[in-house]
Design a protein around this motif. Sequence first.
Motif: not given
Length: 371
Positions: A92, A148, A166
């Motif tokens: 991330t 992501s 996320g």
Amino acid sequence: MRFHWFLPTTGDGHDVRSAITTTDAFRPADRPASLAYLAQVGRAAEQAGFEAALTPVGAGCPDPWIVCAALAQHTERLKLLVAFRTGYALPTLLAQQAQSFQEISGGRLLLNVVTGGDPVEQRAYGDFLDHDARYARTGEFLHVLRRSWAGVPFDHHGEHYHVERGGLARPLDPAPALYFGGASPAAERVAARHADVALMWGEPPHAVAERIARLRALAGPLGRELRHGLRVHVIARDTGAEAWAAAERLLAGMDPARVAAAQRRFARYDSVGQRRMVDLHGGSARDLEIHPGLWAGIGLVREGAGTALVGSYAEVAALIREYAEAGVSEFVLSGWPHLEEAYRVGEYVLPRLAPAPAGPELSREAPTIRA
């Protein structure tokens, strides 16, 4: 075909140097890897027709993200193929780094995914997973990384990573292509599922063709089609005799004690690709031409890519075509010194690989390489 160059971030000169360590017991670089010098190499690669430049990653070289972010300000079109180690940062966070790099560079980021092959170095960083576990983590890392980049909040609960809500706030555009190397079965499974370009070191064309066939067999059932790349050095001159004389000069600069120390270091690696490189020469300076025009002398002292294409400009171009016929479409090339050799390869080898004009009505100007 696409052609890329290499950034010598541990220094440069007229001798073969290690790409990732400064501890292999030979003199400091004739040309230290200052930003000014690396910018010269980058601009030379850009002007010579290369699409991107690869940076190494490891304990003995500067951080590729920082170097390439700086270098992006000194080049205009050159893409930066930034190497990074999975497991050393969260996917991330790396997604955020990639977004920032794309913004400051105008979308010129490519990523070279490195899992790691030296257990001693891995442990020095605090990573104690074994070989196959590292590749399993890499696969999960790349899965989370792509999610992501999608710009849609997501949850992920895996063996190595846990993410709640996320991801980037907006899709990453362009998302950088993922270049991935690894010769073990565990590595090839990850490449088939997650890579855009599967990178290989310079083995003979028949061995490269076998690996490409294996990767295609793995990727096909997943509905994926990979590109295949070759990382190899080049020693090209006006004549074959001159090129082989240049190779012999490089070999003469490899002190036997340095060769022995490098081979001891390589023996501790659990990298299948590194073992395949060592098997090409067996630690001996005899019989180093392992295929017509393919020389294994580099691997006596340098980790990773340990072979070079050697010959006249026409002979090297013919060998590149042989690899292309085996399925290779991208080539990451290099040579010592990297500044002069970028111009040499760009001016004398790449034009021989340009597509032929479609007809007499086309311009007779020098062909443009799609690099």
